[in-house]
Design a protein around this motif. Structure first.
Motif, PDB file in Angstrom:
ATOM      1  N   UNK A   1       0.836  -1.202   0.000  1.00 26.68           N
ATOM      2  CA  UNK A   1       0.000   0.000   0.000  1.00 26.68           C
ATOM      3  C   UNK A   1       0.868   1.248   0.000  1.00 26.68           C
ATOM      4  N   UNK A   2       1.920   1.238   0.824  1.00 28.59           N
ATOM      5  CA  UNK A   2       2.804   2.383   0.915  1.00 28.59           C
ATOM      6  C   UNK A   2       3.533   2.631  -0.404  1.00 28.59           C
ATOM      7  N   UNK A   3       3.842   1.553  -1.112  1.00 31.54           N
ATOM      8  CA  UNK A   3       4.538   1.682  -2.390  1.00 31.54           C
ATOM      9  C   UNK A   3       3.574   1.939  -3.549  1.00 31.54           C
ATOM     10  N   UNK A   4       2.284   2.042  -3.244  1.00 29.92           N
ATOM     11  CA  UNK A   4       1.301   2.427  -4.260  1.00 29.92           C
ATOM     12  C   UNK A   4       0.914   1.333  -5.232  1.00 29.92           C
ATOM     13  N   UNK A   5       0.913   0.074  -4.783  1.00 27.55           N
ATOM     14  CA  UNK A   5       0.532  -1.003  -5.690  1.00 27.55           C
ATOM     15  C   UNK A   5      -0.934  -0.850  -6.098  1.00 27.55           C
TER      16      UNK A   5
ATOM     17  N   UNK B   1      13.510  -3.196  -6.456  1.00 24.95           N
ATOM     18  CA  UNK B   1      12.583  -4.105  -5.784  1.00 24.95           C
ATOM     19  C   UNK B   1      12.032  -5.119  -6.773  1.00 24.95           C
ATOM     20  N   UNK B   2      12.955  -5.855  -7.415  1.00 26.20           N
ATOM     21  CA  UNK B   2      12.532  -6.892  -8.362  1.00 26.20           C
ATOM     22  C   UNK B   2      11.760  -8.019  -7.680  1.00 26.20           C
ATOM     23  N   UNK B   3      11.897  -8.128  -6.350  1.00 25.73           N
ATOM     24  CA  UNK B   3      11.188  -9.178  -5.622  1.00 25.73           C
ATOM     25  C   UNK B   3       9.681  -8.979  -5.643  1.00 25.73           C
ATOM     26  N   UNK B   4       9.231  -7.759  -5.981  1.00 26.37           N
ATOM     27  CA  UNK B   4       7.797  -7.476  -6.027  1.00 26.37           C
ATOM     28  C   UNK B   4       7.207  -7.673  -7.418  1.00 26.37           C
ATOM     29  N   UNK B   5       8.059  -8.002  -8.393  1.00 25.24           N
ATOM     30  CA  UNK B   5       7.590  -8.191  -9.762  1.00 25.24           C
ATOM     31  C   UNK B   5       6.987  -9.582  -9.908  1.00 25.24           C
TER      32      UNK B   5
END
Length: 275
Positions: A150-154, A227-231
């Motif tokens: 949420x903080x990263x705006x997903x 932050x490739x771990x979120x891809x």
């Protein structure tokens, strides 16, 4: 608790609450943490269980935030946290050792208290306690992950035609409890003709396109900040061209990247506090 208030202020300013994010999910979501059976009588034992001590960095941040806030009353919390993180990185090892020693001393007290409690429990109580602790850790981990995204705006996930219909009609229905409303709306959905349902099916398709476009842009930003771990693993984007961006686009991208880096710092403080 000044540090937590500062972090929560950043989170509230950057994203919506979990209730807002889950609006329209209906009954599709089920709790993934209901696998462990825990007796109700044992919950009181965990409430008195000692909390893990704060790490050296979190202790330092909690100590410094009120000082920075007093010196910079008009500054945003995100700016103060960024300054505190920089100050910690520049802190001499001799001064960091004070906080690290305090953490180790608290950790020793914590372990002794844990051992004291466990010595008073029967084997079955220990098993139940371990299950409850694991259950709470999984919930906390999932909650922290949701707050980070949420903080990263997903972007929000796309809604189905049925969920769009529920969200629309739920606000219009005024009488009865939530369960009564949902039951009535569900019956209305079943009674819709195919042509009437087609309107919501098209809205769902449009929302899916919106989600795809926003996710593509968001994942590109995550790659920019490392932050490739979120891809998503199943998604592969073509290599970027080397043609230069217009000046305004480059400046906007740099601004967004700086904001994301500050948000990541805020999340790291929150994660260390809960670890």
């Amino acid at each position: 608790m000044a540090l937590l208030r500062g972090v929560w202020g950043v989170l509230n300013a950057l994203g919506k609450s979990g209730a807002d994010l889950c609006a329209g999910c209906g009954s599709r979501l089920r709790s993934p943490f209901s696998f462990a059976y825990v007796p109700k009588w044992f919950s009181s034992s965990l409430s008195g269980y000692p909390k893990k001590p704060m790490t050296s960095y979190v202790r330092f941040s909690k100590e410094q935030l009120p000082i920075f806030k007093a010196q910079n009353p008009d500054a945003k919390n995100s700016e103060l946290i960024k300054k505190i993180a920089k100050l910690w990185r520049e802190l001499p090892d001799s001064e960091k050792k004070i906080y690290e020693d305090a953490y180790r001393a608290d950790w020793q007290v914590y372990k002794e208290e844990i051992n004291r409690i466990q010595e008073q429990l029967t084997p079955s109580q220990i098993v139940s306690l371990e299950k409850e602790i694991m259950q709470k850790r999984l919930k906390k981990k999932a909650l922290i992950k949701k707050r980070e995204l949420t903080m990263l705006g997903k972007p929000k996930r796309p809604r189905s035609a049925y969920n769009i219909f529920i969200a629309e009609r739920f606000q219009e229905t005024k009488d009865g409890t939530s369960q009564v409303k949902l039951k009535a709306i569900n019956e209305n959905w079943k009674n819709l003709s195919n042509s009437q349902k087609q309107v919501y099916i098209q809205l769902a398709k449009d929302d899916k396109i919106r989600y795809y476009n926003e996710m593509k842009s968001w994942e590109e930003q995550m790659m920019e900040v490392g932050r490739e771990d979120l891809i998503r693993r199943s998604v592969k984007y073509p290599a970027k061209t080397t043609s230069p961006l217009p000046f305004q686009s480059t400046k906007l991208l740099q601004t967004n990247l700086k904001m994301l880096q500050v948000q990541i710092i805020c999340f790291e403080i929150l994660k260390q506090y809960y670890s």
